[in-house]
Design a protein around this motif. Structure first.
Motif, PDB file in Angstrom:
ATOM      1  N   ASN A   1      -3.677 -23.013 -45.194  1.00 56.59           N
ATOM      2  CA  ASN A   1      -2.215 -22.931 -45.666  1.00 56.59           C
ATOM      3  C   ASN A   1      -1.312 -22.216 -44.972  1.00 56.59           C
ATOM      4  N   TYR A   2      -2.011 -21.658 -43.652  1.00 62.19           N
ATOM      5  CA  TYR A   2      -0.989 -20.641 -43.203  1.00 62.19           C
ATOM      6  C   TYR A   2      -0.791 -21.325 -41.874  1.00 62.19           C
ATOM      7  N   ARG A   3      -1.736 -22.245 -41.312  1.00 60.26           N
ATOM      8  CA  ARG A   3      -1.581 -22.975 -39.862  1.00 60.26           C
ATOM      9  C   ARG A   3      -0.136 -23.506 -39.755  1.00 60.26           C
ATOM     10  N   GLY A   4       0.462 -23.108 -38.703  1.00 56.76           N
ATOM     11  CA  GLY A   4       1.816 -24.257 -38.235  1.00 56.76           C
ATOM     12  C   GLY A   4       3.057 -23.600 -39.133  1.00 56.76           C
ATOM     13  N   LYS A   5       2.798 -22.636 -39.997  1.00 52.12           N
ATOM     14  CA  LYS A   5       3.989 -22.382 -41.011  1.00 52.12           C
ATOM     15  C   LYS A   5       4.706 -21.348 -40.279  1.00 52.12           C
ATOM     16  N   LYS A   6       6.138 -21.624 -39.987  1.00 56.55           N
ATOM     17  CA  LYS A   6       7.058 -20.437 -39.654  1.00 56.55           C
ATOM     18  C   LYS A   6       6.895 -19.205 -40.635  1.00 56.55           C
ATOM     19  N   GLY A   7       7.029 -19.070 -41.735  1.00 56.49           N
ATOM     20  CA  GLY A   7       6.763 -17.895 -42.629  1.00 56.49           C
ATOM     21  C   GLY A   7       5.873 -17.122 -42.378  1.00 56.49           C
ATOM     22  N   PHE A   8       4.422 -17.641 -41.849  1.00 58.84           N
ATOM     23  CA  PHE A   8       3.524 -16.782 -41.292  1.00 58.84           C
ATOM     24  C   PHE A   8       3.763 -15.768 -40.140  1.00 58.84           C
ATOM     25  N   ASP A   9       4.989 -16.179 -39.454  1.00 58.12           N
ATOM     26  CA  ASP A   9       5.272 -15.093 -38.420  1.00 58.12           C
ATOM     27  C   ASP A   9       5.630 -13.826 -39.090  1.00 58.12           C
ATOM     28  N   PHE A  10       6.190 -13.776 -40.236  1.00 56.94           N
ATOM     29  CA  PHE A  10       6.644 -12.705 -40.743  1.00 56.94           C
ATOM     30  C   PHE A  10       5.268 -11.804 -41.118  1.00 56.94           C
ATOM     31  N   ILE A  11       4.425 -12.503 -41.987  1.00 62.53           N
ATOM     32  CA  ILE A  11       2.903 -11.831 -42.113  1.00 62.53           C
ATOM     33  C   ILE A  11       2.521 -11.093 -40.994  1.00 62.53           C
ATOM     34  N   ARG A  12       2.403 -11.860 -39.842  1.00 58.56           N
ATOM     35  CA  ARG A  12       1.876 -11.535 -38.599  1.00 58.56           C
ATOM     36  C   ARG A  12       2.467 -10.274 -38.089  1.00 58.56           C
ATOM     37  N   ASP A  13       3.894  -9.984 -38.256  1.00 55.87           N
ATOM     38  CA  ASP A  13       4.796  -9.107 -37.778  1.00 55.87           C
ATOM     39  C   ASP A  13       4.823  -7.701 -38.400  1.00 55.87           C
ATOM     40  N   VAL A  14       4.653  -8.013 -39.900  1.00 60.60           N
ATOM     41  CA  VAL A  14       5.265  -6.985 -40.723  1.00 60.60           C
ATOM     42  C   VAL A  14       3.920  -5.892 -40.559  1.00 60.60           C
ATOM     43  N   PRO A  15       4.312  -4.528 -40.595  1.00 65.41           N
ATOM     44  CA  PRO A  15       3.499  -3.383 -40.335  1.00 65.41           C
ATOM     45  C   PRO A  15       2.796  -3.026 -41.562  1.00 65.41           C
ATOM     46  N   THR A  16       2.027  -2.019 -41.676  1.00 67.71           N
ATOM     47  CA  THR A  16       1.417  -1.533 -42.885  1.00 67.71           C
ATOM     48  C   THR A  16       1.240  -0.060 -42.737  1.00 67.71           C
ATOM     49  N   ASP A  17       2.241   0.525 -41.974  1.00 64.33           N
ATOM     50  CA  ASP A  17       2.167   1.862 -41.692  1.00 64.33           C
ATOM     51  C   ASP A  17       3.742   2.373 -41.442  1.00 64.33           C
ATOM     52  N   TRP A  18       4.290   3.118 -42.066  1.00 67.27           N
ATOM     53  CA  TRP A  18       5.780   3.456 -41.918  1.00 67.27           C
ATOM     54  C   TRP A  18       6.323   4.824 -41.589  1.00 67.27           C
ATOM     55  N   LYS A  19       7.478   4.892 -41.019  1.00 63.93           N
ATOM     56  CA  LYS A  19       8.191   6.011 -40.609  1.00 63.93           C
ATOM     57  C   LYS A  19       8.806   6.490 -41.875  1.00 63.93           C
ATOM     58  N   HIS A  20       9.554   5.786 -42.116  1.00 58.47           N
ATOM     59  CA  HIS A  20      10.570   5.898 -43.237  1.00 58.47           C
ATOM     60  C   HIS A  20      10.734   4.908 -44.116  1.00 58.47           C
ATOM     61  N   THR A  21      10.937   5.152 -45.617  1.00 59.56           N
ATOM     62  CA  THR A  21      11.173   4.083 -46.806  1.00 59.56           C
ATOM     63  C   THR A  21      12.704   4.544 -47.239  1.00 59.56           C
ATOM     64  N   VAL A  22      13.380   3.318 -47.608  1.00 58.38           N
ATOM     65  CA  VAL A  22      14.508   3.682 -48.333  1.00 58.38           C
ATOM     66  C   VAL A  22      14.642   2.468 -49.496  1.00 58.38           C
ATOM     67  N   VAL A  23      15.220   3.082 -50.571  1.00 58.34           N
ATOM     68  CA  VAL A  23      15.327   1.926 -51.624  1.00 58.34           C
ATOM     69  C   VAL A  23      16.906   1.680 -51.945  1.00 58.34           C
ATOM     70  N   PRO A  24      17.656   1.057 -51.253  1.00 57.69           N
ATOM     71  CA  PRO A  24      19.019   1.264 -51.467  1.00 57.69           C
ATOM     72  C   PRO A  24      19.542   0.573 -52.720  1.00 57.69           C
ATOM     73  N   GLN A  25      18.736  -0.626 -53.355  1.00 52.69           N
ATOM     74  CA  GLN A  25      19.120  -0.985 -54.810  1.00 52.69           C
ATOM     75  C   GLN A  25      18.058  -1.264 -55.309  1.00 52.69           C
ATOM     76  N   ALA A  26      18.052  -0.980 -56.602  1.00 49.01           N
ATOM     77  CA  ALA A  26      16.940  -1.339 -57.751  1.00 49.01           C
ATOM     78  C   ALA A  26      17.499  -1.023 -59.021  1.00 49.01           C
ATOM     79  N   VAL A  27      17.186  -2.316 -59.863  1.00 43.92           N
ATOM     80  CA  VAL A  27      17.328  -2.247 -61.349  1.00 43.92           C
ATOM     81  C   VAL A  27      15.877  -2.590 -61.656  1.00 43.92           C
ATOM     82  N   ILE A  28      15.395  -1.753 -62.497  1.00 40.00           N
ATOM     83  CA  ILE A  28      13.927  -1.864 -62.708  1.00 40.00           C
ATOM     84  C   ILE A  28      13.842  -3.105 -63.778  1.00 40.00           C
ATOM     85  N   GLY A  29      12.855  -4.226 -63.177  1.00 41.39           N
ATOM     86  CA  GLY A  29      12.679  -5.214 -63.884  1.00 41.39           C
ATOM     87  C   GLY A  29      13.555  -6.494 -63.915  1.00 41.39           C
TER      88      GLY A  29
END
Ligand code: NOJ
Ligand code: CA
Length: 666
Positions: free
Chosen positions: A546-574
């Motif tokens: 289901n991933y082969r040849g899908k453009k969206g998979f590039d993001f999964i390939r790129d996205v890290p799992t370890d971060w330097k900084h985290t910000v939450v600029p907007q949120a309304v819970i739920g």
């Protein structure tokens, strides 16, 4: 680790004119004030922010078995004040460097009457909240003792809005409820509150090590005073203890926005520093696995014509991982014990004997040659006695094959037919597994856990945990799966306790074997959730085809799992939220935005980006006609150049989202 300062203010006893010790503590910025007070024969504390009362007089104390309670008629024998300010580096996490800055007050108490037992309470006030714990010092008047009730209370001054998960639902696999505080059930922590003045609070605990997990319930129906409820052993006992003994920290974050709850590091600061000397082998990573196919009922854990964990099938996954730079391949159903009713507390689960069609020697050789590692799996069926008997052998076996990450599981509401997962019995078991795994150089992904409390600071081989209603529900849940709203509240409730192994990444929404249930999402939202929902191990859970040849998979390939900084600029819970995180190993930023069942347009200023730099924004967004029900595949990819001065206009479909990689160009 950089130590900034450590002041032990030796002002042991500040006596006021009338001879009572000072019992007022303020946070380093002076905003929060905690007062230890005695009212009639009870002891307790109050908390306020500026002039706004948050907690009214809230009782402390314990009931013990075969002994009088330690609660009434206590005298203050001493108060000791200290300050602490230190920065420390996380081995992995949502933030690289964390400041641990607090003022502390230890109140020493002694019974006025015989047997004159002693108990200390240590309070710590940070700029973003409070923690306190009880200490039973070594003393002649208290030997081994048994706690039958902890009397800790949180007496809320108002009746804020509450987001909560009922304790009665097993494994914390809940969708958060939203009611006034006065209408809650017995609830797990984190318990998240929104006050009328816009302030956000969250109660939880830190460093649950040899104790029972804390739930909370209203003192009486309709009350906004919450009392601690400890998960009991099967004999009704809450905790077995022996001085010197400390309880976990009881914590409350105080923030100005929902995002402040997420970016608070109070829980981690209240855990002990890392006990593992060499941490080089501990690696946040992405993984795929023979997993979703079983939940879709296309393959089986047990042996037979559809057995998933075969040598050939595993090699297929290894090939896909190698092609896409994904380090880990999880395989479930590889070992003896899955045939028949494995959830019925069987002794047959064997952690060192693969099924004959799973050639672990050949598989691990094949994986190694391709730069991929097997992720091991220990489903215990909550038979912890069976597991503990095999524990050393089981880890040694995996080590022999170079497997250094293991997913554990405890499917069965009672451990060993008797004890609850989050009783002291369960807490001790999980702790033993983490420490034993550390000795063997093994990372743990723990399913059906006790609620996390920040132990990963001390034992960073404890990578991620479940204890969340995750993707698997979308495969088979009779109620239809997780509504889109679920992941818009998750980071602000369960997520405050630590990483969640939710396992996103569905690219195929057809579910022929359980048509009543589905992943209520869009492609863009599946991607965005890798940024919104934090975990140091992130699974791309769909099948390789289901991933082969899908453009969206590039993001999964790129996205890290370890971060330097985290910000939450907007949120309304739920309703909706936007998270942005900077990669720990590059200058790139990633953004995830998700919405509930309502389509939404929001503007997001990019002021979190470096002011001096230019970026290419790689934007994965919902197509114009997308919605989770009818058109989840409608998705667009665009690129544009941006700087910190730009604003991103984000249009999200019903149940949709948007994922962006900001790739620094100069
Ligand atoms: C429940 C876990 O959460 C799931 O991920 C796993 O596949 C099954 N148990 C079997 O171990
Ligand atoms: Ca909503």
């Amino acid at each position: 680790m950089k130590r900034l300062s450590y002041l032990t203010s030796a002002l042991a006893l500040l006596l006021t004119a009338c001879g009572h010790p000072t019992t007022t503590l303020t946070s380093p910025d002076g905003r929060l004030t905690l007062e230890f007070q005695q009212q009639e024969d009870l002891s307790g504390y109050t908390l306020r922010c500026g002039e706004t009362p948050l907690l009214d007089f809230s009782e402390i104390g314990f009931e013990l078995k075969d002994a009088p309670a330690i609660a009434r008629d206590l005298k203050i024998t001493n108060t000791r004040f200290t300050s602490f300010d230190q920065e420390w580096e996380t081995v992995w996490g949502e933030q690289q460097t964390i400041r641990n800055h607090y003022n502390a007050m230890v109140v020493a108490l002694e019974e006025k009457n015989a047997p004159h037992r002693r108990i200390n309470i240590e309070f710590r006030l940070f700029d973003d909240g409070m923690g306190f714990r009880y200490e039973f010092p070594e003393q002649e008047s208290l030997g081994e003792f048994v706690i039958t009730d902890e009397l800790t209370r949180f007496a809320f001054h108002d009746d804020p809005k509450a987001w909560w998960m009922p304790t009665r639902e097993p494994y914390y696999e809940s969708i958060a409820r939203n009611t006034p505080l006065s209408k809650i059930d017995t609830v797990n922590t984190p318990l998240t509150l929104e006050c009328a003045d816009g302030r956000f609070l969250a109660i939880h605990e830190a460093n649950l090590t040899d104790y029972a997990k804390m739930s909370l319930h209203p003192e009486k129906e309709g009350s906004t005073t919450l009392k601690c409820y400890l998960t009991p052993w099967s004999n009704g006992v809450k905790v077995y203890a022996k001085p010197p003994f400390v309880t976990p920290w009881r914590t409350m974050i105080v923030g100005n926005s929902a995002g402040d709850l997420v970016t608070s590091r109070l829980m981690l600061n209240l855990n002990e520093p890392c006990k593992i000397k060499d941490t080089d082998w501990i690696r946040p990573q992405k993984y795929i696995g023979i997993w979703w196919s079983m939940h879709l009922f296309r393959e089986t854990w047990a042996q037979g014509p559809h057995h998933g964990a075969t040598t050939a099938n595993t090699k297929r996954y290894i090939d896909f991982a190698a092609e896409n730079g994904i380090p880990g391949v999880l395989v479930e159903g590889w070992n003896v014990g899955w045939d028949g009713e494995w959830t019925k507390l069987t002794d047959k689960i064997d952690f060192t004997h693969p099924y004959p069609d799973f050639d672990i020697e050949e598989i691990t050789r094949y994986a190694r040659e391709r730069g991929v590692s097997l992720i091991g799996h220990h489903e215990t069926g909550a038979n912890t006695l069976n597991y503990e008997r095999q524990l050393d052998e089981a880890f040694r076996f995996y080590r022999k094959y170079g497997v250094n990450c293991v997913k554990t599981g405890y499917v069965n509401v009672l451990m060993d037919g008797k004890e609850l997962h989050d009783s002291q019995y369960g807490v001790r078991h999980y702790r033993k597994v983490i420490e034993t795994a550390a000795r063997y150089g093994i990372m743990i992904d723990n399913h059906e856990p006790v609620m996390p409390t920040g132990l990963e600071r001390t034992w960073p081989n404890l990578m991620t945990q479940e204890g969340v209603r995750g993707q698997e529900y979308n495969a088979w849940s009779p109620d239809g799966g997780n509504p889109p709203e679920h992941t818009t509240s998750l980071p602000f409730v369960r997520g405050l306790a630590g990483g969640m192994d939710y396992t996103f990444g569905t690219f195929n929404f057809d579910n022929p074997n359980s048509p009543f249930s589905r992943v209520q999402s869009t492609i863009a939202r599946e991607l965005a959730q890798y940024v919104v929902i934090y975990s140091p191990l992130q699974m791309a859970s769909d099948l390789p085809e289901n991933y082969r040849g899908k453009k969206g998979f590039d993001f999964i390939r790129d996205v890290p799992t370890d971060w330097k900084h985290t910000v939450v600029p907007q949120a309304v819970i739920g309703d909706y939220c936007v998270f942005a995180r900077q990669d720990r190993h590059s200058e790139d930023w990633y953004l995830g935005a998700i919405t509930d069942e309502n389509a939404r347009k929001i503007d997001q200023p990019l002021s979190f980006l470096d002011k001096e730099s230019k970026y290419v924004a790689q934007i994965y967004r919902d197509g114009e006609k997308a919605d989770w029900k009818e058109r989840p595949y409608d998705f667009e990819y665009i690129e544009k150049e941006v700087t910190a001065l730009d604003t991103l206009h984000i249009a999200m479909a019903s149940g949709g989202g948007c994922a962006v990689r900001f790739k620094k160009i100069d």
